[in-house]
Write a protein that holds these residues in place. Structure first.
Motif, mmCIF file in Angstrom:
data_model
loop_
_atom_site.group_PDB
_atom_site.id
_atom_site.type_symbol
_atom_site.label_atom_id
_atom_site.label_comp_id
_atom_site.label_asym_id
_atom_site.label_seq_id
_atom_site.Cartn_x
_atom_site.Cartn_y
_atom_site.Cartn_z
ATOM 1 N N ARG A 1 -6.172 0.409 -2.305
ATOM 2 C CA ARG A 1 -6.266 0.227 -0.860
ATOM 3 C C ARG A 1 -5.607 -1.106 -0.486
ATOM 4 O O ARG A 1 -5.397 -1.962 -1.359
ATOM 5 C CB ARG A 1 -7.728 0.198 -0.427
ATOM 6 C CG ARG A 1 -8.560 1.396 -0.857
ATOM 7 C CD ARG A 1 -10.046 1.088 -0.701
ATOM 8 N NE ARG A 1 -10.416 -0.081 -1.507
ATOM 9 C CZ ARG A 1 -11.550 -0.758 -1.377
ATOM 10 N NH1 ARG A 1 -12.437 -0.383 -0.468
ATOM 11 N NH2 ARG A 1 -11.809 -1.809 -2.151
ATOM 12 N N PRO A 2 -5.303 -1.325 0.782
ATOM 13 C CA PRO A 2 -4.781 -2.644 1.178
ATOM 14 C C PRO A 2 -5.676 -3.795 0.720
ATOM 15 O O PRO A 2 -5.181 -4.825 0.259
ATOM 16 C CB PRO A 2 -4.712 -2.543 2.705
ATOM 17 C CG PRO A 2 -4.450 -1.085 2.957
ATOM 18 C CD PRO A 2 -5.252 -0.361 1.913
ATOM 19 N N HIS B 1 0.826 -1.202 0.000
ATOM 20 C CA HIS B 1 0.000 0.000 0.000
ATOM 21 C C HIS B 1 0.865 1.259 0.000
ATOM 22 O O HIS B 1 0.594 2.226 -0.729
ATOM 23 C CB HIS B 1 -0.933 -0.012 1.212
ATOM 24 C CG HIS B 1 -1.852 1.152 1.279
ATOM 25 N ND1 HIS B 1 -1.946 1.965 2.389
ATOM 26 C CD2 HIS B 1 -2.699 1.672 0.357
ATOM 27 C CE1 HIS B 1 -2.828 2.914 2.162
ATOM 28 N NE2 HIS B 1 -3.296 2.772 0.941
#
Length: 292
Positions: free
Chosen positions: A37-38, A26
């Motif tokens: 996003r993660p 990330h």
């Protein structure tokens, strides 16, 4: 090709992308302004394979992923080098690592402007431009043409209904990817005369939602398959990636008040990737730049 590369005063080694913490991935994508996003990274790691370039203390300086759809074809994406190692040969080294792992497969990717000349030098050729439309969805949505057929939702359990149609549009079977995408997606299908002739998905990604894949055989069908999701996203952020520069579908996206934010270039190495045929299904909206 060696599994390490020298960059300035330190050495980077190739490591499986599943063996590093997602927070490091990330940070890598955030560092170059990408919206992942993660949880987007976690999804991509489930969908494909990848490597990262790490130094001796585990810091991540680059990544590259590939998504094999058959023994003959794969897409490449998430090729990132940190600002500190850009123009130091890290991107070329990462790509050579991918080539080694992909074997003789035909390859395709979507290139940023910054990486375009690197990919040319590696034997890729340009096929098309992808236009990124995104922004806050207007309410109410713009008018749409008359619907020819019936729109309805599709459950994850029935994903095989669209697999054959998608393969005709994409050129390779993506049934496993479609199943993964469907887990967190809203899916709409268009049926006409008892036959499924188009579909679309809406799922969370980056700053909001991405609408894609969108598969249809004409602009009007593609508009309806997109509008049904935009209606649900009024006032929220949405994104559509398409190779349609002009025509009714491109006009519809503009009328929806989405802004044409950026472009990337579809490139291939080996067999040509795109093969559009009249009155046949076509990928109007991409699943994602890495997934094509």
């Amino acid at each position: 090709m060696g599994r390490t590369v020298r960059v300035k005063s330190f050495e980077l080694a190739a490591k499986d992308i599943n063996d590093v913490d997602v927070t490091l991935l990330h940070a890598l994508s955030t560092g170059v302004g990408w919206p992942h996003r993660p949880k987007d990274w976690d999804f991509l790691r489930r969908a494909g394979h990848g490597i990262v370039a790490v130094d001796g203390i585990g810091r991540v300086f680059g990544s590259a992923m590939w998504f094999p759809y058959s023994c003959e074809f794969a897409t490449i994406g998430l090729v990132i080098t940190s600002p500190r190692t850009q123009a130091q040969g890290t991107g070329r080294w990462l790509m050579e690592q991918v080539f080694e792992r992909c074997g003789d497969r035909n390859l395709t990717l979507n290139s940023t402007d910054a990486a375009y000349h690197l990919y040319l030098s590696l034997g890729f050729t340009k096929e098309a431009t992808v236009y990124l439309w995104q922004g806050e969805v207007m309410s109410p949505p713009p008018p749409v043409p008359a619907l020819d057929g019936e729109l309805s939702s599709l459950s994850t359990e029935n994903i095989e209904e669209i697999a054959g149609l998608d393969e005709r549009a994409f050129g390779s079977s993506r049934q496993r990817l479609l199943a993964l995408l469907s887990e967190g997606a809203s899916i709409c299908v268009l049926r006409r005369g008892g036959e499924t002739v188009g579909y679309s998905m809406k799922r969370e990604f980056g700053r909001g939602h991405v609408i894609g894949p969108i598969v249809a055989s004409n602009d009007c069908d593609a508009i309806h398959l997109t509008a049904v999701h935009l209606k649900d996203l009024a006032g929220r952020f949405a994104r559509v990636d398409t190779r349609e520069q002009t025509g009714l579908f491109a006009d519809f996206l503009q009328q929806s008040r989405l802004g044409m934010n950026d472009t990337v270039t579809t490139m291939s190495k080996g067999r040509r990737f795109l093969n559009r045929r009249e009155n046949e299904p076509w990928v109007y909206g991409l699943a994602g730049h890495a997934l094509s």
